[in-house]
Design a protein around this motif. Structure first.
Motif, short mmCIF file in Angstrom:
data_model
loop_
_atom_site.label_atom_id
_atom_site.label_comp_id
_atom_site.label_asym_id
_atom_site.label_seq_id
_atom_site.Cartn_x
_atom_site.Cartn_y
_atom_site.Cartn_z
N PHE A 103 5.76 5.63 -7.50
CA PHE A 103 5.03 5.05 -6.37
C PHE A 103 6.01 4.71 -5.25
N ARG A 104 5.70 5.13 -4.05
CA ARG A 104 6.50 4.83 -2.88
C ARG A 104 5.64 4.06 -1.89
N PRO A 105 5.82 2.76 -1.83
CA PRO A 105 5.00 1.97 -0.91
C PRO A 105 5.37 2.24 0.55
N ALA A 106 4.38 2.13 1.42
CA ALA A 106 4.59 2.32 2.85
C ALA A 106 5.03 1.03 3.52
N SER A 107 4.61 -0.11 2.96
CA SER A 107 4.96 -1.41 3.53
C SER A 107 4.80 -2.49 2.48
N ALA A 108 5.30 -3.67 2.80
CA ALA A 108 5.18 -4.84 1.93
C ALA A 108 4.66 -5.99 2.78
N ARG A 128 -2.06 4.07 -5.83
CA ARG A 128 -2.32 4.00 -4.40
C ARG A 128 -1.83 2.70 -3.77
N ALA A 129 -1.74 1.63 -4.56
CA ALA A 129 -1.30 0.34 -4.02
C ALA A 129 -0.84 -0.55 -5.17
N ARG A 130 -0.07 -1.58 -4.81
CA ARG A 130 0.35 -2.60 -5.77
C ARG A 130 0.06 -3.97 -5.21
N PRO A 149 0.82 -1.21 0.00
CA PRO A 149 0.00 0.00 0.00
C PRO A 149 0.86 1.26 0.00
N GLY A 150 0.32 2.30 -0.59
CA GLY A 150 0.95 3.61 -0.49
C GLY A 150 0.46 4.28 0.78
N THR A 151 0.77 5.51 0.93
CA THR A 151 0.31 6.23 2.10
C THR A 151 -1.16 6.57 1.94
N ALA A 182 10.33 -6.73 -2.12
CA ALA A 182 10.41 -5.86 -0.94
C ALA A 182 11.79 -5.23 -0.82
N ARG A 183 12.82 -6.01 -1.06
CA ARG A 183 14.20 -5.50 -0.98
C ARG A 183 14.44 -4.43 -2.05
N ALA A 184 13.89 -4.61 -3.24
CA ALA A 184 14.05 -3.62 -4.30
C ALA A 184 13.40 -2.29 -3.91
N GLU A 185 12.37 -2.34 -3.07
CA GLU A 185 11.70 -1.12 -2.59
C GLU A 185 12.26 -0.65 -1.25
N ALA A 186 13.30 -1.33 -0.76
CA ALA A 186 13.94 -1.00 0.53
C ALA A 186 12.95 -1.08 1.69
N LEU A 187 12.13 -2.15 1.68
CA LEU A 187 11.14 -2.36 2.73
C LEU A 187 11.33 -3.72 3.38
#
Length: 190
Positions: free
Chosen positions: A136-141, A100-102, A47-49, A177-182
């Motif tokens: 897109f900057r996700p908040a979490s994975a 908003r989300a992926r 999800p995004g913010t 998740a690692r590619a998004e640094a999460l």
């Protein structure tokens, strides 16, 4: 050999050009999306913010992280080929054209349900206000599935623990998740 599978090629001076992300657009109402998500089984949800969302009539959210799904007006079926292999995901885009989300396809996802979900949307050339320049900057994975559960006279849309997650599914989810640094989160069993 450690590192990425093609690291030897870069050592030899052969750079692998990133493949462009291909998108196919679908128009889909939030209610239609939310009623089809439980059929997918295990997915990686990013999800995004949240900027505040009005829930559907007589429907509650099991967690605030699910709110971006209620904003969906378009789905962008996206895919690319990376050095780790092919990746496919769905971008949930709101009325303003913001992702908003992926939802990432995993080896454990029900591929037929994934195809049925996409086929249920109306094909459109491109979401009119889509902002290609916004990253897109996700908040979490979260590695999870989705479900509906009754609560009094309401229906609660919630994330649930992934029913089955293979080693291959865990590996793909961890790479994304690692590619998004999460950090990769799992939904706790209730």
């Amino acid at each position: 050999m450690s590192g990425r599978p093609f690291s030897m090629l870069s050592c030899l001076g052969h750079a692998l050009a990133p493949s462009p992300i291909a998108r196919r657009w679908r128009r889909m109402a939030p209610a239609a999306l939310l009623h089809r998500l439980p059929t997918l089984g295990c997915v990686l949800y990013m999800p995004g913010t949240d900027t505040g969302v009005e829930p559907l009539h007589r429907c509650l959210l099991g967690s605030r992280e699910l709110a971006p799904l209620f904003c969906t007006h378009w789905l962008a079926e996206a895919g690319e080929v990376t050095t780790d292999g092919p990746r496919e995901w769905i971008e949930c885009v709101d009325a303003r054209g913001v992702i908003r989300a992926r939802l990432h396809l995993l080896p454990d996802t029900d591929y037929l349900a994934w195809d049925r979900l996409l086929a249920a949307g109306e094909a459109v050339p491109v979401a009119a206000p889509w902002r290609a320049s916004c990253r897109f900057r996700p908040a979490s994975a979260r590695l999870c599935g989705f479900r509906w559960r009754p609560l009094a006279c309401f229906q609660v849309f919630d994330a649930c623990p992934a029913p089955v997650v293979s080693l291959a599914g865990q590996r793909v989810a961890a790479q994304v998740a690692r590619a998004e640094a999460l950090p990769l989160q799992r939904v706790a069993r209730v």
